[in-house]
Design a protein around this motif. Sequence first.
Motif, PDB file in Angstrom:
ATOM      1  N   LYS A 225       0.849  -1.192   0.000  1.00 22.57           N
ATOM      2  CA  LYS A 225       0.000   0.000   0.000  1.00 22.57           C
ATOM      3  C   LYS A 225       0.892   1.252   0.000  1.00 22.57           C
ATOM      4  CE  LYS A 225      -3.723   2.068   2.741  1.00 22.57           C
ATOM      5  NZ  LYS A 225      -3.013   2.996   3.635  1.00 22.57           N
ATOM      6  N   ILE A 226       1.897   1.240   0.867  1.00 25.04           N
ATOM      7  CA  ILE A 226       2.821   2.370   0.930  1.00 25.04           C
ATOM      8  C   ILE A 226       3.553   2.534  -0.401  1.00 25.04           C
ATOM      9  CG2 ILE A 226       4.957   3.186   2.033  1.00 25.04           C
ATOM     10  CD1 ILE A 226       3.891   1.815   4.616  1.00 25.04           C
TER      11      ILE A 226
ATOM     12  N   ARG B 182       2.582   1.678  -3.396  1.00 27.68           N
ATOM     13  CA  ARG B 182       1.701   2.208  -4.459  1.00 27.68           C
ATOM     14  C   ARG B 182       1.447   3.704  -4.255  1.00 27.68           C
ATOM     15  NH1 ARG B 182       0.067  -1.750  -7.747  1.00 27.68           N
ATOM     16  NH2 ARG B 182      -0.023  -3.859  -6.891  1.00 27.68           N
ATOM     17  N   GLU B 183       1.312   4.118  -2.988  1.00 24.64           N
ATOM     18  CA  GLU B 183       1.135   5.549  -2.724  1.00 24.64           C
ATOM     19  C   GLU B 183       2.350   6.338  -3.204  1.00 24.64           C
ATOM     20  OE1 GLU B 183      -1.520   4.833   1.312  1.00 24.64           O
ATOM     21  OE2 GLU B 183       0.482   5.715   1.470  1.00 24.64           O
ATOM     22  N   LEU B 184       3.540   5.779  -2.923  1.00 26.63           N
ATOM     23  CA  LEU B 184       4.762   6.496  -3.307  1.00 26.63           C
ATOM     24  C   LEU B 184       4.944   6.512  -4.828  1.00 26.63           C
ATOM     25  CD1 LEU B 184       7.101   5.280  -0.466  1.00 26.63           C
ATOM     26  CD2 LEU B 184       6.413   7.642  -0.932  1.00 26.63           C
TER      27      LEU B 184
ATOM     28  N   ALA C 286       2.552   6.621  -6.925  1.00 26.86           N
ATOM     29  CA  ALA C 286       1.634   7.664  -7.396  1.00 26.86           C
ATOM     30  C   ALA C 286       2.268   9.033  -7.182  1.00 26.86           C
ATOM     31  CB  ALA C 286       0.311   7.557  -6.661  1.00 26.86           C
ATOM     32  N   LYS C 287       2.940   9.182  -6.036  1.00 26.46           N
ATOM     33  CA  LYS C 287       3.573  10.460  -5.721  1.00 26.46           C
ATOM     34  C   LYS C 287       4.672  10.821  -6.722  1.00 26.46           C
ATOM     35  CE  LYS C 287       5.863  12.741  -1.881  1.00 26.46           C
ATOM     36  NZ  LYS C 287       6.176  12.634  -0.452  1.00 26.46           N
TER      37      LYS C 287
ATOM     38  N   PRO D   4       2.421   5.395 -11.213  1.00 30.56           N
ATOM     39  CA  PRO D   4       1.690   4.299 -10.543  1.00 30.56           C
ATOM     40  C   PRO D   4       1.500   3.090 -11.440  1.00 30.56           C
ATOM     41  CG  PRO D   4       0.189   6.082 -11.153  1.00 30.56           C
ATOM     42  CD  PRO D   4       1.581   6.581 -11.408  1.00 30.56           C
TER      43      PRO D   4
END
Lengths: 272, 247
Positions: free
Chosen positions: B121-122, B124-126, B128-129, B133
Motif C-alpha cells: 500500500k505504501i 503504491r502511494e509512493l 503515485a507520488k 503508478p
Amino acid sequence: MSVPDSAKPPPATNRAGRALPMPEWERVPWWIIILILAGIWAVMIIFTSADYTSIITLLSSGIYLTLYVTFFAYALALVVGLLAGLMRVSRNPVLNTLGTLYVEVIRGIPLLVQILYFFYVIAPALADRTPEPFDQLFRSEVNMGIIALAIGYGAYLAETYRAGIEAIPRGQMEAARSLGMSYVQAMRYVILPQAIRIILPPLGNDFVAMLKDSALLSAISVKELTLWTRQRSANTFRPLEHWTIAAFLYLTMTIGLSLFVRYIERKFAIPK
Amino acid sequence: MSHAHSIIQIENIHKRFGKVHALRGISTTVQRGQVLVLIGPSGSGKSTLLRCINGLERPDTGRVVVDGIPLDDSSDHINAVRAEVGIVFQQFNLFPHLTVLQNITLAQQIIRQRTPDESKKIARELLAKVGIPEKADAYPAQLSGGQQQRVAIARALAMNPKIMLFDEPTSALDPEMIQEVLETMMLLAKEGMTMVVVSHEMGFARAAANRIVFMDGGAIVEDTSPEQLFTNPREERTKQFLSKILN
C-alpha cells in the motif's frame, strides 16, 4: 604473401555496420537432429534385440545409483560451494584464507585421488573415532562417495559462486546496505539471487560434469552404472554390447540434463 | 551556529584513498528541513562527503553524528543511521531481479517489519507520488532512466527517512528526463525534507536550495545562500567554477 584486402569477401554486415543475423538454415541445431536420429536408431536396435534388452534391464539399477549419487552429491556441493564462495569474497582474513586454502588444495589434486584418499584414509579414521552404530555411516561406499564428490566439486562451485557475486555491480550492495540491510540480508535478498542467475549456465555444466565423474566412484566399489557395466561385461565376455549401452545411457542422461538446465535458465531469466 | 537543531553534525573529518587526500578536515552542520546543494569540480570530495553521512565511507579521523547517533565502529549505530537516511545514486541501483513494487517493499518488510499488504500500500502511494503508478509490476530494465530514478526515490522514501541524500541523481540521465526527476526532488523539498544534494543542476539549486556549499580539493571553499552565490560569489575559485558550469 598476404591476400590483398580487396580479394577477401566483405563480411556480411548491414548498412549500420552490424553483423547480419545468421541465415535460417545455420540456426537449425543440426547436432540435436543428428543425435535424435542416432538415438532413434539405437533405441530400435536395443529394443528389437533380446541381448540388448536384457543388458539394459540389468544395467538399470546402475543408472538408478548413478542418478542417486549425482543428485545428492550435487545438492551437497551446491551448499559447500556456496559457503566456500562466500568465504572467498569475505573481507574477514580468517574466513578468506580458509576458503582460499580449500579451493586451491582441492583443485590441485585429481578427483580420483581425492575420492580414494577420502575413502581409504579419512573415512576409516572418522569411522574408528565414531561410536557404533554411527560408524557405519562412514563405512558406506555410497555415502562416502557422495561426500567425496561434493567436496571435490565444492571447490569448483565456490569459484563459480565467487565469479557470480563479483559480477554484481558494487552499487547493488551499497543500495541494499543504505536501506538498512545487514551484509547477510543484502547477500540473501539482493546479491545472491542475481549472482545465481548469472552462474546458472556454469552450474548446469558442473551438474552434467558430475554425472560423468560419478563413474570414478566405481574405484571405491559404488555399484553405479560404470561398475555394473564392467562386472557384467567381464562375466559375459561381451564388452562391445555392454560398453556401447553404457555410453548410450550416459549420453541420454547428460543430454536430458543439459536440456533441463536450459529450461531452468529461460525460466529464471530477468525480464528485459 | 547552533547545534540544537542540527540533524547532521560533521566534525573535522579526513579521508584518504591511498595517496589521494579526498577530504581535508571538513566541519559543518545541516539543520532540520534544510536543502543543501553540494557543488564542485570532479574529485573535489563532494560525493565522498555525502557518502560519509550514511556510513558508505568511513572517515579516517573526525566525527559524523546523524540525528544524535554517532557513526562509529558499532554496526548497530550504522544500521540505525541508515534506516533514517535515504540515498539516491547516480546509477539508480535498482534491484534488477525484482519488480518495481518489490524494489520498494523489500526493505520495508525485512527492516521495518511491515506486512506485505501494508508495504504494498505504501509502495503504491509512493509510486503515485513520483508519477508512475502504472509501472508497479514492471522490471527496472523495462523503464526509462528517469522512471528508474523516480522508483529509486520512492524506494528510499518508503523507509520514512528523516534525511535524503542525492548523489548526482541526474548525471546519468538523458536531458529530456532530467526535469521529471528534478520535479520529484522539488516536491520533497517543498514538503520540508532535509536534503543534501550533490548536483550541478543550478536550476534546482536556485529553485529549491536554501544553502549551497562549494567544495574544491577536499575542502569547503564557500558556504552560502543560492542568491549570494549566483549574484556575488566571494571566492575567486567559486567564480571560475560557476562561469564554467553556467555556460
